[in-house]
Design a protein around this motif. Structure first.
Motif, short mmCIF file in Angstrom:
data_model
loop_
_atom_site.label_atom_id
_atom_site.label_comp_id
_atom_site.label_asym_id
_atom_site.label_seq_id
_atom_site.Cartn_x
_atom_site.Cartn_y
_atom_site.Cartn_z
N ASP A 71 88.78 10.47 2.33
CA ASP A 71 89.52 10.05 3.52
C ASP A 71 88.60 9.23 4.42
O ASP A 71 87.45 9.59 4.63
CB ASP A 71 90.01 11.30 4.26
CG ASP A 71 90.79 10.96 5.52
OD1 ASP A 71 91.30 9.83 5.63
OD2 ASP A 71 90.89 11.83 6.40
N LEU A 72 89.10 8.15 4.96
CA LEU A 72 88.30 7.27 5.80
C LEU A 72 88.46 7.57 7.28
O LEU A 72 87.89 6.89 8.12
CB LEU A 72 88.66 5.81 5.51
CG LEU A 72 88.43 5.37 4.07
CD1 LEU A 72 88.99 3.99 3.86
CD2 LEU A 72 86.96 5.43 3.71
N GLY A 73 89.27 8.57 7.60
CA GLY A 73 89.43 9.00 8.99
C GLY A 73 89.95 7.91 9.91
O GLY A 73 90.84 7.14 9.56
N ASN A 74 89.35 7.82 11.08
CA ASN A 74 89.79 6.87 12.11
C ASN A 74 89.53 5.42 11.75
O ASN A 74 90.03 4.52 12.41
CB ASN A 74 89.09 7.18 13.43
CG ASN A 74 89.49 8.52 13.99
OD1 ASN A 74 90.59 9.01 13.70
ND2 ASN A 74 88.62 9.12 14.77
N TYR A 75 88.75 5.18 10.72
CA TYR A 75 88.40 3.81 10.34
C TYR A 75 89.37 3.20 9.33
O TYR A 75 89.23 2.05 8.96
CB TYR A 75 86.99 3.78 9.75
CG TYR A 75 85.94 4.23 10.73
CD1 TYR A 75 85.52 3.41 11.75
CD2 TYR A 75 85.39 5.51 10.63
CE1 TYR A 75 84.56 3.83 12.66
CE2 TYR A 75 84.43 5.94 11.53
CZ TYR A 75 84.02 5.10 12.54
OH TYR A 75 83.08 5.52 13.43
N THR A 76 90.36 3.96 8.90
CA THR A 76 91.27 3.52 7.84
C THR A 76 91.90 2.17 8.14
O THR A 76 91.89 1.27 7.30
CB THR A 76 92.36 4.57 7.59
OG1 THR A 76 91.74 5.80 7.24
CG2 THR A 76 93.29 4.13 6.47
N VAL A 111 86.26 -3.91 -5.36
CA VAL A 111 86.42 -2.63 -4.66
C VAL A 111 87.36 -2.78 -3.47
O VAL A 111 88.11 -1.88 -3.12
CB VAL A 111 85.05 -2.06 -4.23
CG1 VAL A 111 85.21 -0.81 -3.38
CG2 VAL A 111 84.19 -1.76 -5.45
N ALA A 112 87.36 -3.95 -2.85
CA ALA A 112 88.24 -4.20 -1.71
C ALA A 112 89.71 -4.09 -2.11
O ALA A 112 90.55 -3.72 -1.30
CB ALA A 112 87.96 -5.57 -1.10
N ARG A 113 90.02 -4.41 -3.35
CA ARG A 113 91.42 -4.28 -3.81
C ARG A 113 91.89 -2.85 -3.70
O ARG A 113 93.04 -2.58 -3.33
CB ARG A 113 91.55 -4.78 -5.23
CG ARG A 113 91.36 -6.27 -5.34
CD ARG A 113 91.63 -6.77 -6.76
NE ARG A 113 90.92 -8.02 -6.92
CZ ARG A 113 90.12 -8.31 -7.93
NH1 ARG A 113 89.92 -7.43 -8.88
NH2 ARG A 113 89.51 -9.46 -7.99
N ALA A 114 91.03 -1.89 -4.02
CA ALA A 114 91.39 -0.47 -3.89
C ALA A 114 91.52 -0.10 -2.42
O ALA A 114 92.45 0.62 -2.04
CB ALA A 114 90.34 0.40 -4.56
N LEU A 115 90.62 -0.58 -1.60
CA LEU A 115 90.67 -0.28 -0.17
C LEU A 115 91.91 -0.90 0.48
O LEU A 115 92.48 -0.33 1.40
CB LEU A 115 89.41 -0.78 0.52
CG LEU A 115 88.11 -0.08 0.10
CD1 LEU A 115 86.91 -0.80 0.68
CD2 LEU A 115 88.14 1.37 0.52
N ALA A 116 92.34 -2.05 0.00
CA ALA A 116 93.52 -2.71 0.56
C ALA A 116 94.81 -1.94 0.26
O ALA A 116 95.81 -2.11 0.95
CB ALA A 116 93.62 -4.13 0.03
N LYS A 117 94.77 -1.06 -0.74
CA LYS A 117 95.95 -0.28 -1.11
C LYS A 117 96.08 1.03 -0.33
O LYS A 117 97.02 1.79 -0.54
CB LYS A 117 95.92 0.04 -2.61
CG LYS A 117 96.07 -1.19 -3.48
CD LYS A 117 95.96 -0.81 -4.94
CE LYS A 117 96.02 -2.04 -5.83
NZ LYS A 117 95.83 -1.67 -7.24
N ILE A 118 95.14 1.29 0.56
CA ILE A 118 95.17 2.52 1.36
C ILE A 118 96.47 2.58 2.16
O ILE A 118 96.90 1.57 2.72
CB ILE A 118 93.99 2.55 2.35
CG1 ILE A 118 92.66 2.56 1.63
CG2 ILE A 118 94.09 3.75 3.30
CD1 ILE A 118 91.48 2.34 2.55
N GLU A 119 97.09 3.74 2.21
CA GLU A 119 98.28 3.93 3.04
C GLU A 119 97.88 3.82 4.50
O GLU A 119 96.84 4.32 4.91
CB GLU A 119 98.89 5.31 2.78
CG GLU A 119 99.47 5.48 1.41
CD GLU A 119 100.73 4.66 1.20
OE1 GLU A 119 101.49 4.48 2.17
OE2 GLU A 119 100.93 4.19 0.08
#
Length: 75
Positions: free
Chosen positions: A28-33, A47-55
């Motif tokens: 979980d990225l917390g408040n930085y999501t 790796v950014a592609r995975a981060l871009a898919k974060i809800e």
């Protein structure tokens, strides 16, 4: 076949040769999501592609700058 077993070095592409080329976020990225997701949407890094898919929501960014091998910056 006569050279098999005489290799002295192996080279692998760590972002695809041995994997499915699909990264997944495991924490979980917390408040930085919202900030991380927003910046990732501007990046070309695998790796950014995975981060871009974060809800979650995104935020407006100004002056997004990505430098290959160095990272991404934004205001």
């Amino acid at each position: 076949l006569s050279l098999l077993g005489k290799e002295t070095a192996y080279v692998f592409d760590k972002t695809g040769t041995l994997t499915t080329k699909e990264f997944h976020l495991a924490t979980d990225l917390g408040n930085y999501t919202s900030i991380i997701k927003s910046m990732a949407l501007h990046s070309t890094h695998p790796v950014a592609r995975a981060l871009a898919k974060i809800e979650g929501e995104t935020v407006a960014l100004k002056e997004v700058r990505e430098v290959m091998g160095k990272g991404i910056w934004a205001e």
